[in-house]
Scaffold this motif. Structure first.
Motif, PDB file in Angstrom:
ATOM      1  N   ILE A 157       0.872  -1.182   0.000  1.00 17.20           N
ATOM      2  CA  ILE A 157       0.000   0.000   0.000  1.00 17.20           C
ATOM      3  C   ILE A 157       0.906   1.228   0.000  1.00 17.20           C
ATOM      4  CG2 ILE A 157      -1.899   1.199   1.162  1.00 17.20           C
ATOM      5  CD1 ILE A 157      -2.558  -1.724   0.395  1.00 17.20           C
TER       6      ILE A 157
ATOM      7  N   VAL B 225       0.961   5.543  -1.216  1.00 16.13           N
ATOM      8  CA  VAL B 225       0.337   6.739  -1.787  1.00 16.13           C
ATOM      9  C   VAL B 225       1.457   7.770  -1.959  1.00 16.13           C
ATOM     10  CG1 VAL B 225      -1.347   8.594  -1.355  1.00 16.13           C
ATOM     11  CG2 VAL B 225      -1.871   6.237  -0.675  1.00 16.13           C
TER      12      VAL B 225
ATOM     13  N   SER C 198      -2.827  11.474   3.249  1.00 15.62           N
ATOM     14  CA  SER C 198      -3.797  12.039   4.206  1.00 15.62           C
ATOM     15  C   SER C 198      -5.055  12.586   3.549  1.00 15.62           C
ATOM     16  CB  SER C 198      -3.156  13.140   5.066  1.00 15.62           C
ATOM     17  OG  SER C 198      -2.114  12.595   5.837  1.00 15.62           O
TER      18      SER C 198
ATOM     19  N   GLY D  24      -7.262  10.214   2.267  1.00 18.39           N
ATOM     20  CA  GLY D  24      -8.146   9.059   2.235  1.00 18.39           C
ATOM     21  C   GLY D  24      -7.898   8.133   1.059  1.00 18.39           C
TER      22      GLY D  24
ATOM     23  N   GLY E 116      -5.267   6.090   0.574  1.00 24.41           N
ATOM     24  CA  GLY E 116      -4.859   4.780   1.112  1.00 24.41           C
ATOM     25  C   GLY E 116      -6.078   3.994   1.576  1.00 24.41           C
ATOM     26  N   ALA E 117      -6.983   4.646   2.287  1.00 27.04           N
ATOM     27  CA  ALA E 117      -8.189   3.971   2.776  1.00 27.04           C
ATOM     28  C   ALA E 117      -9.053   3.477   1.618  1.00 27.04           C
ATOM     29  CB  ALA E 117      -8.986   4.920   3.670  1.00 27.04           C
TER      30      ALA E 117
ATOM     31  N   ARG F  42       4.900  -1.667   9.811  1.00 24.61           N
ATOM     32  CA  ARG F  42       5.653  -1.050  10.904  1.00 24.61           C
ATOM     33  C   ARG F  42       4.699  -0.789  12.065  1.00 24.61           C
ATOM     34  NH1 ARG F  42       6.576   3.769   8.605  1.00 24.61           N
ATOM     35  NH2 ARG F  42       5.658   3.044   6.680  1.00 24.61           N
TER      36      ARG F  42
ATOM     37  N   TYR G 178      -3.715   2.465  12.233  1.00 32.69           N
ATOM     38  CA  TYR G 178      -4.279   2.693  10.900  1.00 32.69           C
ATOM     39  C   TYR G 178      -4.991   1.427  10.408  1.00 32.69           C
ATOM     40  CZ  TYR G 178      -4.463   4.024   5.953  1.00 32.69           C
ATOM     41  OH  TYR G 178      -4.891   4.320   4.675  1.00 32.69           O
TER      42      TYR G 178
ATOM     43  N   ARG H 220      -8.408   0.210  11.851  1.00 34.13           N
ATOM     44  CA  ARG H 220      -9.631   0.832  11.287  1.00 34.13           C
ATOM     45  C   ARG H 220     -10.308  -0.052  10.253  1.00 34.13           C
ATOM     46  NH1 ARG H 220      -7.057   6.601   9.508  1.00 34.13           N
ATOM     47  NH2 ARG H 220      -6.044   7.046  11.484  1.00 34.13           N
TER      48      ARG H 220
HETATM   49  C1  LIG Z   1       0.533   4.498   4.942  1.00 34.21           C
HETATM   50  C2  LIG Z   1      -0.092   5.149   3.694  1.00 34.21           C
HETATM   51  C3  LIG Z   1      -0.360   4.090   2.641  1.00 34.21           C
HETATM   52  C4  LIG Z   1      -1.422   5.787   4.116  1.00 34.21           C
HETATM   53  O1  LIG Z   1      -2.050   6.333   2.948  1.00 34.21           O
HETATM   54  P1  LIG Z   1      -2.880   7.715   3.012  1.00 34.21           P
HETATM   55  O2  LIG Z   1      -3.636   7.860   1.757  1.00 34.21           O
HETATM   56  O3  LIG Z   1      -1.948   8.813   3.399  1.00 34.21           O
HETATM   57  O4  LIG Z   1      -3.841   7.375   4.262  1.00 34.21           O
HETATM   58  P2  LIG Z   1      -5.322   7.859   4.544  1.00 34.21           P
HETATM   59  O5  LIG Z   1      -5.542   9.214   3.952  1.00 34.21           O
HETATM   60  O6  LIG Z   1      -6.230   6.760   4.230  1.00 34.21           O
HETATM   61  O7  LIG Z   1      -5.240   7.974   6.140  1.00 34.21           O
HETATM   62  C5  LIG Z   1      -4.445   8.983   6.742  1.00 34.21           C
HETATM   63  C6  LIG Z   1      -4.214   8.585   8.178  1.00 34.21           C
HETATM   64  O8  LIG Z   1      -3.420   7.399   8.233  1.00 34.21           O
HETATM   65  C7  LIG Z   1      -2.584   7.434   9.386  1.00 34.21           C
HETATM   66  N1  LIG Z   1      -1.201   7.332   8.924  1.00 34.21           N
HETATM   67  C8  LIG Z   1      -0.734   7.503   7.670  1.00 34.21           C
HETATM   68  N2  LIG Z   1       0.590   7.301   7.615  1.00 34.21           N
HETATM   69  C9  LIG Z   1       0.978   7.005   8.853  1.00 34.21           C
HETATM   70  C10 LIG Z   1       2.219   6.682   9.451  1.00 34.21           C
HETATM   71  N3  LIG Z   1       3.350   6.595   8.743  1.00 34.21           N
HETATM   72  N4  LIG Z   1       2.237   6.428  10.788  1.00 34.21           N
HETATM   73  C11 LIG Z   1       1.120   6.487  11.512  1.00 34.21           C
HETATM   74  N5  LIG Z   1      -0.102   6.772  10.994  1.00 34.21           N
HETATM   75  C12 LIG Z   1      -0.165   7.033   9.701  1.00 34.21           C
HETATM   76  C13 LIG Z   1      -2.841   8.740  10.072  1.00 34.21           C
HETATM   77  O9  LIG Z   1      -3.812   8.524  11.069  1.00 34.21           O
HETATM   78  C14 LIG Z   1      -3.425   9.598   8.958  1.00 34.21           C
HETATM   79  O10 LIG Z   1      -4.288  10.559   9.456  1.00 34.21           O
HETATM   80  P3  LIG Z   1      -3.832  12.114   9.411  1.00 34.21           P
HETATM   81  O11 LIG Z   1      -3.610  12.425   7.971  1.00 34.21           O
HETATM   82  O12 LIG Z   1      -4.998  12.827   9.991  1.00 34.21           O
HETATM   83  O13 LIG Z   1      -2.577  12.180  10.217  1.00 34.21           O
HETATM   84  C15 LIG Z   1       0.826   6.279   3.136  1.00 34.21           C
HETATM   85  O14 LIG Z   1       1.164   7.148   4.181  1.00 34.21           O
HETATM   86  C16 LIG Z   1       2.113   5.771   2.470  1.00 34.21           C
HETATM   87  O15 LIG Z   1       2.134   5.500   1.290  1.00 34.21           O
HETATM   88  N6  LIG Z   1       3.188   5.653   3.254  1.00 34.21           N
HETATM   89  C17 LIG Z   1       4.486   5.183   2.719  1.00 34.21           C
HETATM   90  C18 LIG Z   1       4.465   3.702   2.379  1.00 34.21           C
HETATM   91  C19 LIG Z   1       4.026   2.827   3.539  1.00 34.21           C
HETATM   92  O16 LIG Z   1       4.511   2.956   4.667  1.00 34.21           O
HETATM   93  N7  LIG Z   1       3.090   1.891   3.277  1.00 34.21           N
HETATM   94  C20 LIG Z   1       2.567   0.969   4.257  1.00 34.21           C
HETATM   95  C21 LIG Z   1       3.286  -0.330   4.181  1.00 34.21           C
HETATM   96  S1  LIG Z   1       2.664  -1.442   5.427  1.00 34.21           S
END
Ligand SMILES: CC(C)(COP(=O)(O)OP(=O)(O)OC[C@H]1O[C@@H](n2cnc3c(N)ncnc32)[C@H](O)[C@@H]1OP(=O)(O)O)[C@@H](O)C(=O)NCCC(=O)NCCS
Length: 145
Positions: free
Chosen positions: A63, A65, A71, A73, A75-76, A95, A101, A104
């Motif tokens: 996953i 983004v 942030s 939505g 990823g969701a 991690r 996250y 949820r």
């Molecule tokens: C993790 C990831 C996929 C989330 O995608 P996103 O589209 O940003 O997430 P959403 O918009 O659905 O949700 C956002 C919320 O997720 C949580 N969140 C996102 N990244 C986070 C992180 N690194 N640590 C903790 N919480 C995190 C937070 O609660 C965030 O809310 P906020 O924006 O109010 O702080 C994105 O941050 C990403 O690509 N990260 C780098 C790659 C990665 O780590 N992938 C996961 C592998 S297991």
């Protein structure tokens, strides 16, 4: 406008590899037929997959983004799109910072004795390295519907 979530095509393969590399996450098993992509104005802004292991078990993975669109939505939306097709048990590794996250979406953190066999050998080794960079890799499970 919100991006469109659609199944990946062969033409997306290089973009999938690039986004995974840029996100710094596991680069193994990145076959496009397992992926969905989030597309906005012709650009891919997020990706994710469910992959199948040799024992038939399913893992939510890869996953990612792009930083400029986090942030919102996206990823969701990717995760919900992948999970609506899954009737059975789904695992993931992440991690420790991301435990809340994934909770949820109905995932629960597993204790090591509950790990499926393919994670049992690998995770302790990965965590030796993860500890050096101040994190821990968790295994989580979402039960069958
Ligand atoms: C993790 C990831 C996929 C989330 O995608 P996103 O589209 O940003 O997430 P959403 O918009 O659905 O949700 C956002 C919320 O997720 C949580 N969140 C996102 N990244 C986070 C992180 N690194 N640590 C903790 N919480 C995190 C937070 O609660 C965030 O809310 P906020 O924006 O109010 O702080 C994105 O941050 C990403 O690509 N990260 C780098 C790659 C990665 O780590 N992938 C996961 C592998 S297991």
């Amino acid at each position: 406008m919100a991006p469109t979530i659609r199944p990946a095509t062969e033409a997306d393969q290089l973009t999938i590899r690039r986004l995974i590399k840029e996100a710094g996450i596991n680069r193994m098993s990145l076959q496009w037929p397992n992926f969905v992509v989030a597309e906005d104005g012709g650009a891919i802004v997020g990706i994710g997959q469910v992959k199948t292991h040799g024992d038939g078990s399913r893992e939510l993975a890869s996953i990612a983004v792009i930083p400029a669109r986090q942030s919102e939505g996206i990823g969701a939306a990717i995760i919900n799109s992948l999970l609506t097709r899954e009737q059975g048990v789904v695992h993931l590794t992440c991690r420790s910072q991301l435990q809340g996250y994934y909770e949820r979406f109905g995932f629960r953190r597993l204790d090591p004795p509950e790990f499926p066999r393919y994670f049992r050998r690998m995770i302790p080794i990965i965590n030796v390295v993860a500890r050096l960079v101040g994190t821990q890799i968790l295994v989580m499970r979402r039960e069958a519907n």
